[in-house]
Design a protein around this motif. Structure first.
Motif, short mmCIF file in Angstrom:
data_model
loop_
_atom_site.label_atom_id
_atom_site.label_comp_id
_atom_site.label_asym_id
_atom_site.label_seq_id
_atom_site.Cartn_x
_atom_site.Cartn_y
_atom_site.Cartn_z
N LYS A 1 -47.03 27.23 55.05
CA LYS A 1 -47.72 27.84 53.91
C LYS A 1 -49.10 28.34 54.32
O LYS A 1 -49.67 27.89 55.30
N ASN B 1 -47.05 14.54 50.66
CA ASN B 1 -48.17 15.49 50.71
C ASN B 1 -47.86 16.72 51.56
O ASN B 1 -48.76 17.45 51.94
N GLY B 2 -46.57 16.90 51.88
CA GLY B 2 -46.16 18.10 52.59
C GLY B 2 -46.12 17.97 54.09
O GLY B 2 -45.88 18.97 54.79
N GLY B 3 -46.32 16.77 54.65
CA GLY B 3 -46.32 16.60 56.09
C GLY B 3 -44.93 16.70 56.69
O GLY B 3 -43.97 16.14 56.16
N ASP C 1 -52.09 26.20 56.11
CA ASP C 1 -51.63 24.97 56.77
C ASP C 1 -52.40 24.71 58.07
O ASP C 1 -52.76 25.64 58.80
N ARG C 2 -52.59 23.42 58.35
CA ARG C 2 -53.13 22.97 59.63
C ARG C 2 -51.93 22.54 60.48
O ARG C 2 -51.11 21.74 60.04
N LYS D 1 -49.81 14.34 57.69
CA LYS D 1 -49.69 13.98 56.28
C LYS D 1 -48.33 13.36 55.98
O LYS D 1 -47.35 13.61 56.70
N ASP E 1 -50.69 19.43 58.48
CA ASP E 1 -49.56 19.65 57.58
C ASP E 1 -48.24 19.67 58.35
O ASP E 1 -47.21 19.22 57.85
N LYS E 2 -48.28 20.21 59.57
CA LYS E 2 -47.08 20.32 60.40
C LYS E 2 -47.43 19.97 61.84
O LYS E 2 -48.51 20.32 62.33
#
Length: 306
Positions: free
Chosen positions: A102, A196-198, A105-106, A192, A172-173
């Motif tokens: 997204k 929380n989307g990790g 994202d990090r 994450k 995030d990924k």
């Protein structure tokens, strides 16, 4: 891939059916003969990758390929670029799409200094990631900043899973291109939770030095692909897991990655020795480099001048 076919490390599922054996899965060249309904014509520049037995035959002056795993090379894309994208680009694009990156994202890419990793970095940036970290002993941030990389961590000097800034501002990924099971164990500190989307994306297997000689050797791979994603769903405080997103190359996906290259949205990074000559020494050098797992870009053998 070709290296595992040659060294016999996965002979449970892939091995030469007969000898002499012609290695090589990906090939790019001009059509000499084709079926009328193939979608190609004589003289077309086509790239292809093996999807059926004998899963090889690329390292030859002539090769028979399947039309459904072949694609027309766009103008402006060189044969070397096209063949480098045939499997690696298809695989990288599939992993990025599956990760559903997204805007903002990090992302952390582990061991992404090789051919697939360099493509992943660019596709991740293209998908909207705002902060990208690469772990590598070879690349410096000034070398890869053009691919969207904001920071490079030398894993021989720093422990990425213990960096304070990563622990305080989690990713995030995470895409793992080379560490395997140990990376999954370490990632919880800096990635994450799934709630929380990790997401942890295992581009490689749990064991990068994978050996499959019998059904017992296959269990760790099946566990990674089938059981771990189900297990982590039971614990929303853990990151989600997507393991080895490997699908057979298709013409549509190959067309997509070639078109991205044609629009100059990605750059194929070759190992500095490219292209290697189609000689005994050149082919042996290519397999030696693949076996070392320390190439710094895609490895290409030029069969003949185009």
């Amino acid at each position: 891939g070709s290296w595992r076919m040659v060294n016999g490390s996965i002979d449970l599922i892939r091995h030469p059916k007969s000898f002499p054996y012609i290695p090589g899965h990906d090939v790019c060249g001009y059509v000499e003969k084709c079926d009328p309904d193939s979608g190609f014509k004589v003289g077309d520049l086509v790239v292809s990758t093996s999807t059926k037995e004998p899963l090889s035959l690329a390292m030859a002056e002539y090769a028979e390929v399947q039309a459904n795993s072949s694609a027309l090379v766009p103008d402006g894309v060189s044969p070397e670029e096209a063949v480098a994208l045939a499997s690696a680009g298809h695989h990288a694009l599939g992993n990025v799409k599956a990760a559903n990156i997204k805007e903002g994202d990090r992302v952390l890419v582990l061991g992404g200094g090789g051919g697939i990793g360099m493509l992943l970095l660019q596709l991740i940036k293209r998908a909207g990631a705002s902060f990208i970290v690469l772990t590598s002993t070879h690349w410096k941030v000034e070398d890869v900043s053009k691919f969207g990389v904001n920071e490079v961590v030398n894993y021989n000097e720093e422990k990425w899973w213990e960096k304070k800034e990563f622990m305080e501002n989690k990713f995030d990924k995470i895409f793992d291109c080379g560490e395997g099971k140990i990376a999954w164990k370490r990632c919880k500190k800096v990635l994450k939770s799934s709630s929380n989307g990790g997401l942890f994306c295992g581009v490689t297997s749990d064991d990068p030095e994978l050996h499959l000689h019998n059904i017992f050797h296959a269990w760790p791979v099946l566990r990674q692909i089938l059981l771990r994603p189900l297990w982590v769903k039971m614990f929303p405080n853990m990151p989600a897991f997507n393991g080895m997103n490997v699908v057979a190359p298709t013409r549509s996906r190959m067309n997509e990655i070639l078109e991205i290259c044609h629009r100059k949205e990605i750059e194929v990074v070759f190992d500095p020795v490219k292209p290697l000559p189609f000689t005994t020494e050149g082919v042996c050098k290519a397999f030696e480099m693949m076996g070392s797992r320390h190439s710094h870009g895609k490895i290409v053998i030029r069969i003949a001048e185009s």
